[in-house]
Design an enzyme around this catalytic site. Sequence first.
Site, PDB file in Angstrom:
ATOM      1  N   HIS A   1     -15.080 -60.074  25.780  1.00 20.77           N
ATOM      2  CA  HIS A   1     -15.143 -58.636  26.564  1.00 20.77           C
ATOM      3  C   HIS A   1     -14.830 -57.705  25.394  1.00 20.77           C
ATOM      4  CE1 HIS A   1     -10.677 -57.577  26.426  1.00 20.77           C
ATOM      5  NE2 HIS A   1     -10.611 -58.718  26.363  1.00 20.77           N
ATOM      6  N   CYS A   2     -15.308 -56.380  25.680  1.00 24.99           N
ATOM      7  CA  CYS A   2     -14.910 -55.392  24.992  1.00 24.99           C
ATOM      8  C   CYS A   2     -13.947 -54.333  25.664  1.00 24.99           C
ATOM      9  CB  CYS A   2     -16.325 -54.577  24.314  1.00 24.99           C
ATOM     10  SG  CYS A   2     -17.198 -54.018  25.778  1.00 24.99           S
ATOM     11  N   ALA A   3     -14.261 -53.017  25.318  1.00 23.92           N
ATOM     12  CA  ALA A   3     -13.188 -52.222  26.120  1.00 23.92           C
ATOM     13  C   ALA A   3     -13.301 -51.787  27.646  1.00 23.92           C
ATOM     14  CB  ALA A   3     -13.436 -50.861  25.393  1.00 23.92           C
TER      15      ALA A   3
END
Length: 477
Positions: free
Chosen positions: A26-28
């Site tokens: 996942h990212c932000a």
Amino acid sequence: MSKYTGSAKELLELVGGSDNINVVTHCATRMRFVLNDSEKADVTKIDEMDIVKGTFTQAGQFQVIIGNEVASFYNEFAKIAGVGDTSKDDAKEAAKQNMNILQRLISHLADIFTPLIPALVVGGLILGFRNVIGQIDMVNGRTQTLVEASQFWAGVHSFLWLIGEAIFHFLPVGITWAISRKMGTTQILGIVLGITLVSPQLLNAYAVPGAEDIPVWDFGFALVEMIGYQAQVIPAILAGFVLAYLEIWLRKFIPSVVSMIFVPFFALIPAVLIAHVVLGPIGWTIGSWISNVVYTGLTSAFGWLFAAVFGFVYAPLVITGLHHMTNAIDLQLMSEFGGTNLWPMIALSNIAQGSAVVAMIYLNRKDEKEQQVSVPAAISCYLGVTEPALFGINLKYVFPFFAGMAGSAVAAVISVGSGVMANSIGVGGIPGILSIQVQFMIIFAVAMVVAIVVPFILTVILSKTKMGVNAYKRLGK
């Protein structure tokens, strides 16, 4: 039991179960999946989930927009799915199995320049601030700059160049480091190689064009010019890959017991020699040719047409990832001409797509779920990061995407037609005006207003046409 348990179980089922997940991270704001079979993912039903703000596929990854709570959701999803924690680099490597040759090339460019972006942004802001205090007459009846009127600001102006020079003039060091990092080779060797390209022993690249006497290394049978490659992109990329592949090749043959001694020695020295004898001159020529073609095209009688096309297609380039290629061109233009006329159009495209999202916020002001995606996306766009806006809103409806493209094209024509140049890159969206050369700031501000107003109005108009009505029907609005 977590509040995300039900949603996590549902998403796991809709992506095809654990067996269909190669890698997930996942990212932000987004979950990033590399799926074994992308056809098994039920995109329509995933989009209908309450927790999901949108989906898209890019660079071989199926991405699900969750929002600011993505980290907590990911932890619950990973526990239920039985998948281990994976780095973004691992996800990118796994995703490459879903890419064609062109996509892999673009991915390589992105891997090189993405780690450099924080420095480029800082450098752009610094040069922009030096613009303001060093070139705009704002004190003593608008007859002097702050630098001319104050010793303090003169000191600040001089001090900040220490950082600006380190970022832009010594950029080859960052590029060769980024390549060694990407290729999994010895990063300090990449740094050393980069330093040899910008060493003070060499004639500075900016002094080469007018130099009457270029120093040389005399090997008896051959002379090699001692030319520096400050701010040069292509020579650094070519040299970085030569060093990386030499090191990888040598490790296959040199026994591990002595590899720490002989691999760096036999990789670095030939790489530096090849860089200065062959790759540097070739890279300089290629870079000059590319920058001259782009600059000539933008400043010719048909510059307005080039600007209109570039302004119109830049957002689609972001979707494909091809926009990463413009970083190298921008940096080369800065090196050759002391500024770039390409970057202002990119900043305007960011603003235009953000304005289209603002129009969607206005049109869907009663839809609370969509506001959770559109408001942060618009802010992000205005600050230069367009992906949340493109994939979360504009591409979902389509018509705001085209409105943003059209507004970007009009603003780009104004920018190029007025000869607007930026001193640096990295600062996109509305703050991008700080990177614009002082004499062009007012006309660029006009172009910014166009990039705000035109997409907003077009989006509202298109929402009432057949295209807009069909988009709302398709999405069940």
